[in-house]
Design a protein around this motif. Structure first.
Motif, PDB file in Angstrom:
ATOM      1  N   TYR A 185      40.344  41.701  52.020  1.00  0.00           N
ATOM      2  CA  TYR A 185      38.898  42.261  51.979  1.00  0.00           C
ATOM      3  C   TYR A 185      37.861  41.434  52.216  1.00  0.00           C
ATOM      4  O   TYR A 185      36.694  41.755  51.931  1.00  0.00           O
ATOM      5  CB  TYR A 185      38.995  43.090  50.975  1.00  0.00           C
ATOM      6  N   SER A 240      44.380  48.587  40.906  1.00  0.00           N
ATOM      7  CA  SER A 240      43.976  48.220  42.608  1.00  0.00           C
ATOM      8  C   SER A 240      45.310  47.687  43.045  1.00  0.00           C
ATOM      9  O   SER A 240      45.622  46.446  43.352  1.00  0.00           O
ATOM     10  CB  SER A 240      42.912  47.058  42.613  1.00  0.00           C
ATOM     11  N   SER A 248      38.466  45.065  42.157  1.00  0.00           N
ATOM     12  CA  SER A 248      39.516  44.107  42.534  1.00  0.00           C
ATOM     13  C   SER A 248      39.255  42.642  42.649  1.00  0.00           C
ATOM     14  O   SER A 248      37.736  42.491  42.714  1.00  0.00           O
ATOM     15  CB  SER A 248      39.936  44.607  43.980  1.00  0.00           C
ATOM     16  N   TYR A 270      36.334  54.634  44.089  1.00  0.00           N
ATOM     17  CA  TYR A 270      35.866  53.072  44.055  1.00  0.00           C
ATOM     18  C   TYR A 270      36.850  52.309  43.126  1.00  0.00           C
ATOM     19  O   TYR A 270      37.382  52.943  41.880  1.00  0.00           O
ATOM     20  CB  TYR A 270      34.761  52.964  43.201  1.00  0.00           C
ATOM     21  N   LEU A 300      36.299  47.619  52.116  1.00  0.00           N
ATOM     22  CA  LEU A 300      35.187  46.733  51.046  1.00  0.00           C
ATOM     23  C   LEU A 300      34.058  47.383  51.255  1.00  0.00           C
ATOM     24  O   LEU A 300      33.432  47.787  52.199  1.00  0.00           O
ATOM     25  CB  LEU A 300      35.052  45.356  51.765  1.00  0.00           C
ATOM     26  N   GLN A 301      33.335  47.542  50.006  1.00  0.00           N
ATOM     27  CA  GLN A 301      31.983  48.152  49.781  1.00  0.00           C
ATOM     28  C   GLN A 301      30.739  46.881  50.103  1.00  0.00           C
ATOM     29  O   GLN A 301      31.038  45.969  49.476  1.00  0.00           O
ATOM     30  CB  GLN A 301      31.996  48.742  48.495  1.00  0.00           C
ATOM     31  N   PHE A 311      41.947  50.877  51.753  1.00  0.00           N
ATOM     32  CA  PHE A 311      40.776  50.154  50.810  1.00  0.00           C
ATOM     33  C   PHE A 311      40.004  49.617  51.777  1.00  0.00           C
ATOM     34  O   PHE A 311      40.348  48.923  52.943  1.00  0.00           O
ATOM     35  CB  PHE A 311      41.454  48.994  49.868  1.00  0.00           C
ATOM     36  N   LEU A 371      36.008  48.079  46.072  1.00  0.00           N
ATOM     37  CA  LEU A 371      36.848  48.650  47.404  1.00  0.00           C
ATOM     38  C   LEU A 371      36.550  50.211  47.260  1.00  0.00           C
ATOM     39  O   LEU A 371      36.522  50.657  46.059  1.00  0.00           O
ATOM     40  CB  LEU A 371      38.386  48.195  47.341  1.00  0.00           C
TER      41      LEU A 371
END
Lengths: 309, 387
Positions: free
Chosen positions: B296, B271, B290, B287, B386-387, B384, B377
């Motif tokens: 984030y 990361s 992190s 993906y 954020l998911q 990057f 992420l």
């Protein structure tokens, strides 16, 4: 998902092995030529390859803005790197090896000098690049030929073809030119060559130029193909290329080409080993190499001390 | 005349100042080591010890964490402090070194602190645990996350950073979300990447997923083409890379070049923004697991702004956890209703639903996080996200 049959796996792995092997061959050639002419295991050769990659990176940075980062720019960067690193090889020979050769120093001293050159080169590049990885950005895509599930990109084809061209040119140079004849003569008998009026030191210097230029070509091609370069990238390939040179018969030029290809193919085969997995790849590869050398200690095309190169 | 008068005043003033400080320190000095609660009762403040590396190779991280903690302390004090008392901090420099850490711990104890917050280097944290435990001082470890801390925990220590176990949890959760059924693990044979790959394999097998392969590559080797063919031939639909970004970027490129179309996930060792730069177009959609980095975290926006305003730089990797740790302690002090070590430790143990920047905090029986605080992420448009 498409299931790959054994046939396709074998074809794809052969292609993979061929590409990996051609990098090994290019570097192995330099090892073999230098050993052939002055019986020196030039351990700095892997680092010459690394410097080649960085010079190519720099050249592409400068000329890429004018010529683009496609094949034209890459070819120019490759030629510049080959020329400059060839000169570096000559410089290393003049500074680090020739004074010892003049004094007829023991082989071991030469070997240790080579190790010293290796450390100097990679530490020098480490300091200059802060030990960072550099991204080798080109505009090459992944387009290529697909045969069922087998993928061969145009980049891969061009890599193999360029290696073949470089090797053919080298073969012609060694066997059909006066300089090549001088190299082969020196490999046979240095003192006799001197008596015949051949400039031995200059010819050895030329050998370093050619060997280093080939390593630089491999370095730039690896940078383009893999996309990133690092000051330590020469270490592993140096060891592998040395191995390839020994398998082929050190001192023999066709031997270095063949040795590189064999090593590349064995490694790819090792990755796909059933039951044990890729962690055993190197054990498999080097196990076979031990068997090979035990049965033929001079390597596949090596002749026992009669003629080299 | 006036000059003589001025100097006279100055001398008198200096003499007075000296005598005042002299008197002030003398009687309180012997009382501090014997009774930790004495200074808080008399001074109306709560002293908290911060063992952090302030010198040496890790000093930047230590300074960053100290900044975040002090920012939180100022905020807490501005709202009236805890139980009517102001918080103060004393930093002990552990220099990321076990010996210096022990000396720093003894110094903090003798200064009369009532709780410990900090800890960046695991090696410097482990030998100090018992020193604090003997005095019943609760210790919130904010960044260090070696498994040794949990196994050698004498009972006073709480870890708010995720461990390898937590990363594995998050990874398995993500694989499930992505619908992966045939996972391929690739590691490099070093302690860190090997541990993560092995734990993930165990967890996946326990969850009933299929691990189609577990490959080990050699560090520094550039060619993964044969591995890519091997993974394709095993029909892997997700590749999990557990080692570092440099070789990870090579693998990502060669997977895409070789025509692999499934998901690719990389561990926290990869990361790094350099992963994006080095993998280029092939990096899109990858993906990345992190640790909770302020950049984030939506909840950390205000914190990041305040940090930037106060220190004129962006908060570092462990600043959010450092900020959470001190706030968690303040919360526990309130719930315990005082500074008694045993009561605070009990309050920390009972923590449930404390909302920090990095998520909700609750502790498992081994006093590590109950739920993973790792974040996922994804590389989108060369950044990057954020998911």
């Amino acid at each position: 998902m498409h299931v790959m049959s054994l046939f396709y796996i074998v074809i794809q792995q052969l292609v993979n092995g061929l590409i990996l092997g051609s990098f090994y061959s290019l570097v192995a050639l330099g090892y073999s030529m230098v050993y052939g002419i002055i019986k020196l295991l030039n351990f700095a050769h892997g680092d010459i390859y690394m410097v080649g990659a960085f010079v190519g990176f720099g050249a592409l940075g400068i000329f890429g803005s004018i010529l683009g980062v496609g094949w034209l720019g890459i070819t120019v960067a490759l030629l510049i790197s080959m020329f400059l690193v060839g000169l570096l090889g000559m410089l290393v020979h003049r500074i680090a090896y020739q004074p010892l050769l003049n004094k007829r120093a023991p082989r071991m001293s030469l070997l240790i000098t080579a190790v010293g050159v290796s450390f100097t080169l990679f530490n020098g590049v480490m300091v200059m690049t802060n030990g960072e990885y550099k991204a080798f950005s080109t505009s090459l895509g992944y387009e290529g030929i697909s045969l069922g599930p087998v993928n061969i990109t145009y980049t891969q084809i061009i890599m193999v073809v360029s290696t073949a061209i470089l090797m053919l040119v080298l073969y012609w140079f060694i066997n059909r030119t006066m300089y090549g004849k001088a190299m082969r003569a020196i490999a046979l008998d240095q003192d006799a060559c001197r008596l015949m009026g051949i400039n031995v030191t200059k010819t050895i210097s030329l050998t370093f130029f050619v060997g280093s230029a080939l390593a630089a070509a491999a370095g730039v091609m690896a940078g383009v193909y893999y996309g990133s370069i690092h000051f330590y990238m020469g270490f592993i390939i140096g060891l592998k290329a040395f191995t390839a040179a020994v398998i082929g018969g050190i001192g023999s030029i066709p031997g270095a080409m063949l040795g590189g290809l064999i090593l590349g193919l064995l490694e790819t085969a090792g990755t796909q080993l059933p039951f044990v997995g890729s962690a055993w790849k190197d054990v498999f590869t080097f196990g076979i190499l031990i068997l090979l050398l035990v049965s033929k200690p001079t390597g596949i095309l090596g002749k026992s001390e009669i003629e080299r190169m | 005349m006036s000059r003589k008068f001025l100097s006279l005043v100055t001398v008198t003033f200096l003499a007075l100042a000296l005598s005042v400080t002299g008197c002030g320190t003398q009687p309180s000095a012997p009382s501090t080591p014997s009774a930790p609660s004495a200074p808080t009762a008399s001074g109306g403040e709560i002293k908290i010890g911060l063992p952090l590396p302030m010198t040496g190779s890790e000093a930047t991280y230590g300074k960053d964490m100290e900044n975040a903690i002090k920012l939180a302390v100022d905020e807490i004090n501005a709202k009236g402090g805890v139980n009517g008392k102001k918080l103060t901090t004393i930093t002990g420099d552990d220099a990321c070194d076990p010996q210096q850490a022990t000396a720093a711990a003894n110094k903090l104890v003798s200064e009369g602190v009532v709780a410990i917050v900090g800890g960046y280097c695991s090696g410097a944290v482990v030998p100090t645990l018992t020193i604090y435990n003997e005095k019943n001082l609760p210790y919130i470890v904010e960044a260090a996350n070696s498994s040794k801390i949990a196994t050698q925990n004498p009972g006073n220590t709480f870890e708010i950073n995720g461990t390898a176990v937590h990363q594995t949890q998050k990874a398995v959760e993500l694989f499930k979300k992505l619908g992966a059924t045939k996972v391929a693990l690739v590691e490099q044979g070093d302690a860190y990447s090997s541990d993560l790959a092995n734990q993930t394999e165990k967890a996946l097998k326990a969850a009933g997923s299929t691990v189609v392969s577990h490959d080990v590559t050699t560090k520094g080797e550039q060619d993964f083409s044969s591995l890519v063919t091997s993974l394709k031939s095993k029909n892997a639909d997700l590749v999990f890379w557990t080692a570092y970004y440099a070789d990870g970027a090579l693998l990502i490129k060669q997977l895409r070049q070789g025509g692999y179309k499934g998901a690719i996930v990389v561990g926290d060792g990869s990361s790094d923004p350099k992963l994006i730069q080095m993998s280029g177009a092939a990096g899109e959609g990858i993906y990345v697991l992190s640790p909770p980095v302020a950049e984030y975290l939506p909840a950390a926006k205000q914190f990041a702004d305040a940090y930037k305003a106060k220190y004129n730089q962006a908060p570092g990797a462990y600043a959010p956890l450092a900020y959470d740790g001190i706030n968690l302690l303040a919360d526990a002090l309130k719930r315990a209703g005082g500074t008694d070590g045993k009561a605070v430790i009990k309050a920390l143990t009972d923590t449930s639903g404390f909302a920090g920047l990095a998520g909700k905090v609750a502790f498992a029986t081994d006093k590590t996080l109950k739920e993973s605080n790792f974040i996922v992420l994804q590389i989108k448009g060369g950044k990057f996200v954020l998911q």
